[in-house]
Design a protein around this motif. Structure first.
Motif, PDB file in Angstrom:
ATOM      1  N   ASP A 149      58.413  37.934  16.115  1.00 33.30           N
ATOM      2  CA  ASP A 149      59.038  37.032  17.086  1.00 33.30           C
ATOM      3  C   ASP A 149      60.487  36.733  16.702  1.00 33.30           C
ATOM      4  N   ILE A 150      60.728  36.524  15.411  1.00 31.70           N
ATOM      5  CA  ILE A 150      62.092  36.258  14.947  1.00 31.70           C
ATOM      6  C   ILE A 150      62.981  37.480  15.178  1.00 31.70           C
ATOM      7  N   GLU A 151      62.453  38.643  14.844  1.00 24.31           N
ATOM      8  CA  GLU A 151      63.217  39.876  15.048  1.00 24.31           C
ATOM      9  C   GLU A 151      63.521  40.096  16.530  1.00 24.31           C
ATOM     10  N   ALA A 152      62.577  39.776  17.401  1.00 24.81           N
ATOM     11  CA  ALA A 152      62.791  39.952  18.843  1.00 24.81           C
ATOM     12  C   ALA A 152      63.895  39.038  19.363  1.00 24.81           C
ATOM     13  N   ARG A 153      64.173  37.972  18.641  1.00 26.42           N
ATOM     14  CA  ARG A 153      65.245  37.037  19.030  1.00 26.42           C
ATOM     15  C   ARG A 153      66.567  37.351  18.353  1.00 26.42           C
ATOM     16  N   GLY A 154      66.633  38.496  17.670  1.00 24.06           N
ATOM     17  CA  GLY A 154      67.893  38.923  17.092  1.00 24.06           C
ATOM     18  C   GLY A 154      67.969  38.830  15.591  1.00 24.06           C
ATOM     19  N   GLY A 155      66.872  38.428  14.926  1.00 21.81           N
ATOM     20  CA  GLY A 155      66.861  38.366  13.477  1.00 21.81           C
ATOM     21  C   GLY A 155      66.954  36.954  12.948  1.00 21.81           C
ATOM     22  N   ALA A 156      67.036  36.857  11.620  1.00 20.65           N
ATOM     23  CA  ALA A 156      66.930  35.559  10.957  1.00 20.65           C
ATOM     24  C   ALA A 156      67.993  34.575  11.423  1.00 20.65           C
ATOM     25  N   MET A 157      69.242  35.000  11.498  1.00 22.39           N
ATOM     26  CA  MET A 157      70.314  34.092  11.894  1.00 22.39           C
ATOM     27  C   MET A 157      70.164  33.651  13.344  1.00 22.39           C
ATOM     28  N   ALA A 158      69.941  34.590  14.230  1.00 22.76           N
ATOM     29  CA  ALA A 158      69.861  34.276  15.659  1.00 22.76           C
ATOM     30  C   ALA A 158      68.598  33.496  16.008  1.00 22.76           C
ATOM     31  N   GLY A 159      67.547  33.660  15.206  1.00 25.57           N
ATOM     32  CA  GLY A 159      66.276  33.031  15.542  1.00 25.57           C
ATOM     33  C   GLY A 159      66.060  31.655  14.934  1.00 25.57           C
ATOM     34  N   LEU A 160      67.092  31.077  14.304  1.00 27.71           N
ATOM     35  CA  LEU A 160      66.905  29.811  13.588  1.00 27.71           C
ATOM     36  C   LEU A 160      66.551  28.659  14.515  1.00 27.71           C
ATOM     37  N   ASP A 161      67.185  28.581  15.680  1.00 30.66           N
ATOM     38  CA  ASP A 161      66.881  27.465  16.589  1.00 30.66           C
ATOM     39  C   ASP A 161      65.432  27.525  17.052  1.00 30.66           C
ATOM     40  N   TRP A 162      64.976  28.730  17.419  1.00 32.25           N
ATOM     41  CA  TRP A 162      63.576  28.875  17.837  1.00 32.25           C
ATOM     42  C   TRP A 162      62.631  28.529  16.698  1.00 32.25           C
ATOM     43  N   LEU A 163      62.933  29.019  15.502  1.00 35.51           N
ATOM     44  CA  LEU A 163      62.076  28.740  14.356  1.00 35.51           C
ATOM     45  C   LEU A 163      62.055  27.247  14.054  1.00 35.51           C
ATOM     46  N   ALA A 164      63.192  26.568  14.205  1.00 37.15           N
ATOM     47  CA  ALA A 164      63.241  25.129  13.955  1.00 37.15           C
ATOM     48  C   ALA A 164      62.295  24.376  14.887  1.00 37.15           C
ATOM     49  N   GLU A 165      62.174  24.824  16.123  1.00 37.27           N
ATOM     50  CA  GLU A 165      61.249  24.180  17.061  1.00 37.27           C
ATOM     51  C   GLU A 165      59.805  24.355  16.609  1.00 37.27           C
ATOM     52  N   GLN A 166      59.473  25.546  16.129  1.00 40.01           N
ATOM     53  CA  GLN A 166      58.112  25.786  15.654  1.00 40.01           C
ATOM     54  C   GLN A 166      57.811  24.944  14.416  1.00 40.01           C
ATOM     55  N   VAL A 167      58.784  24.840  13.523  1.00 36.27           N
ATOM     56  CA  VAL A 167      58.603  24.059  12.305  1.00 36.27           C
ATOM     57  C   VAL A 167      58.466  22.578  12.629  1.00 36.27           C
ATOM     58  N   ALA A 168      59.261  22.080  13.576  1.00 29.44           N
ATOM     59  CA  ALA A 168      59.181  20.667  13.950  1.00 29.44           C
ATOM     60  C   ALA A 168      57.801  20.327  14.496  1.00 29.44           C
ATOM     61  N   GLU A 169      57.237  21.224  15.275  1.00 27.58           N
ATOM     62  CA  GLU A 169      55.886  20.991  15.812  1.00 27.58           C
ATOM     63  C   GLU A 169      54.865  20.929  14.680  1.00 27.58           C
ATOM     64  N   ALA A 170      54.967  21.846  13.725  1.00 24.33           N
ATOM     65  CA  ALA A 170      54.046  21.836  12.580  1.00 24.33           C
ATOM     66  C   ALA A 170      54.233  20.586  11.738  1.00 24.33           C
ATOM     67  N   ARG A 171      55.491  20.180  11.533  1.00 26.68           N
ATOM     68  CA  ARG A 171      55.771  18.973  10.747  1.00 26.68           C
ATOM     69  C   ARG A 171      55.126  17.746  11.391  1.00 26.68           C
ATOM     70  N   ASP A 172      55.236  17.629  12.707  1.00 26.65           N
ATOM     71  CA  ASP A 172      54.663  16.473  13.399  1.00 26.65           C
ATOM     72  C   ASP A 172      53.142  16.479  13.328  1.00 26.65           C
ATOM     73  N   ARG A 173      52.545  17.662  13.441  1.00 26.84           N
ATOM     74  CA  ARG A 173      51.074  17.733  13.350  1.00 26.84           C
ATOM     75  C   ARG A 173      50.605  17.394  11.938  1.00 26.84           C
ATOM     76  N   ARG A 174      51.358  17.829  10.930  1.00 27.95           N
ATOM     77  CA  ARG A 174      50.996  17.514   9.546  1.00 27.95           C
ATOM     78  C   ARG A 174      51.103  16.016   9.298  1.00 27.95           C
ATOM     79  N   ALA A 175      52.173  15.406   9.799  1.00 31.48           N
ATOM     80  CA  ALA A 175      52.350  13.966   9.634  1.00 31.48           C
ATOM     81  C   ALA A 175      51.233  13.193  10.321  1.00 31.48           C
ATOM     82  N   ALA A 176      50.827  13.651  11.496  1.00 25.69           N
ATOM     83  CA  ALA A 176      49.738  12.986  12.211  1.00 25.69           C
ATOM     84  C   ALA A 176      48.423  13.114  11.455  1.00 25.69           C
ATOM     85  N   ASP A 177      48.185  14.275  10.862  1.00 26.71           N
ATOM     86  CA  ASP A 177      46.958  14.466  10.083  1.00 26.71           C
ATOM     87  C   ASP A 177      46.910  13.499   8.904  1.00 26.71           C
TER      88      ASP A 177
END
Length: 461
Positions: free
Chosen positions: A386-414
């Motif tokens: 998925d990261i590669e499809a968005r142009g690689g590590a640099m280009a995919g950072l914003d998308w990855l940040a959204e995925q990480v934020a969702e995981a962070r919130d679920r972990r905090a809720a747990d």
């Protein structure tokens, strides 16, 4: 010599899986055996029992036996939280006297715990008395990584065979909203690689994902995407593909979820082998595992020793090549001599007294570990694509940040709702332990580091 095996289980009846299911279901919610199956934040199922029926094929390639069974991985000690270059030098020499095999000099200007190294003279002073060809030195430079690599090259000019770790990591810098240093990092790496043929040039790290609250598969995917970015950039600068991959170290976090850390480290080796195979080259993974900061507590900091021991066991048994444990008092902004000594001794006890190095890949063949390793690798590879499809590590950072934020919130809720627990933080708190003085540094940005215990501690909501 003929080996005689003692049949320890011959007097026991063959296990009956169906009988076990009936007994286990009595303890399950609503008497449903399926309710005992849990899911990780990556969506990986963790079943209550493992056997040949639900195990995966053994992970390959496994890390081979250690050359020195008493030192199966490199004990890499951090130099940080010093008030001056002279104090950092004293810390470095004490680490080496106390059993460390190598040093990690932390000088990222945005890291509140970094040592005050701001010039080539400062770094030379920190490394005064360190024999670089015997005690490798790696860097954690952050935004100062390019300059720090140049400083280290100058400091090591009399030691061409030193196994330096320049550890340039511009993806992590960009993830934390710093400048784009990729081109400058590649120029610096190619300038020094001939003079230091044994040096590692880049650190492809997923730690920024872990410390921001991400999942294990997200961390592995970020690691892999960073590695591809660095290998492509080096190849574009005229470095052969095999040598480019061979000059990259993989960086992971190790936390107190022992089996997750163990499986994640093994999965990194699987993913690296698959990446190199797809690139048509051969090579082995070099993994540096660093103790997680997000798992540390400020209050009742002694519990951090247990977390660090669990983390180190997972990384060591998983096959890390170097392990870094920071002082257990780090979240309090302290690096006392006792805390630094304990960060070394945790590793020394596991290596020299628990003898983790006497077995290669000690978890290999365990049904649960093999399944978890395979599932982590499969899930991480999908996120990497998925990261590669968005142009690689640099280009995919914003998308990855959204995925990480969702995981962070679920972990905090747990944690806040009791589905997950931290000993000494969410349960079994030490009521008499006073909150540490001073304010904790607060980071901002899309991959801002988090500390899981902060929401449960006084004064750091």
């Amino acid at each position: 010599m003929t080996e005689t095996l003692t049949p320890l289980a011959d007097d026991f009846p063959a296990p009956d899986l169906e009988a076990w299911r009936k007994l286990a279901s009595k303890t399950a919610p609503d008497a449903r055996i399926e309710a005992l199956t849990k899911r990780t934040l990556d969506g990986i199922e963790v079943e209550p029992l493992y056997g040949p029926w639900n195990a995966a094929e053994p992970a390959a390639p496994r890390k081979g036996p250690a050359e020195d069974v008493t030192r199966p991985w490199g004990l890499r000690a951090p130099v940080l939280l010093a008030q001056s270059a002279a104090e950092a030098n004293a810390q470095a020499l004490e680490h080496l006297r106390g059993g460390a095999a190598s040093l990690l000099v932390c000088l990222d200007p945005n890291d509140p715990y970094a040592a005050p190294v701001r010039s080539a003279d400062d770094l030379a002073a920190v490394l005064d008395g360190v024999l670089l060809e015997l005690a490798p030195v790696a860097l954690d430079g952050g935004e100062a990584g390019v300059a720090a690599a140049n400083w280290l090259a100058v400091a090591a000019k009399g030691s061409p065979q030193a196994k330096l770790g320049f550890h340039l990591d511009p993806v992590t810098v960009a993830a934390r909203e710093g400048p784009d240093l990729l081109d400058a990092a590649v120029q610096t790496a190619t300038r020094h690689m001939a003079a230091y043929p044994l040096a590692q040039l880049f650190l492809a790290s997923g730690r920024f994902v872990h410390e921001a609250g991400g999942t294990e598969a997200q961390e592995l995917a970020a690691m892999l995407a960073s590695a591809v970015t660095y290998a492509r950039a080096l190849n574009g600068a005229g470095v052969g593909v095999e040598e480019a991959f061979g000059r990259i170290t993989l960086g992971l976090s190790a936390d107190n979820q022992t089996f997750m850390t163990l499986a994640k480290t093994r999965a990194a080796r699987m993913l690296w082998a698959r990446l190199l195979e797809a690139s048509g080259v051969a090579g082995v993974a070099r993994i540096e595992a660093r103790g997680s900061r997000r798992m540390l507590a400020r209050e009742d900091a002694w519990t951090n020793l247990l977390r660090q021991t669990a983390a180190c066991f997972g990384a060591g048994a998983g096959g890390a090549d170097a392990v870094v444990l920071e002082p257990f008092t780090l979240a309090r902004g302290e690096a006392t001599p006792l805390a630094m000594r304990q960060s070394r001794n945790v590793q020394l006890v596991l290596m020299e007294e628990a003898h983790l190095g006497r077995v290669a890949d000690p978890a290999g063949g365990a049904w649960f570990v093999e399944r978890l390793t395979a599932e982590l690798a499969r899930t991480a590879w999908g996120i990497f694509q998925d990261i590669e499809a968005r142009g690689g590590a640099m280009a995919g950072l914003d998308w990855l940040a959204e995925q990480v934020a969702e995981a962070r919130d679920r972990r905090a809720a747990d944690l806040s709702e009791g589905r997950a627990q931290m000993i000494g933080v969410t349960i079994h708190q030490h009521a008499e332990d006073a909150p540490p003085p001073g304010e904790e540094p607060v980071a901002r940005g899309r991959f801002a580091p988090v500390r899981l215990a902060a929401a449960f501690e006084g004064g750091t909501k």
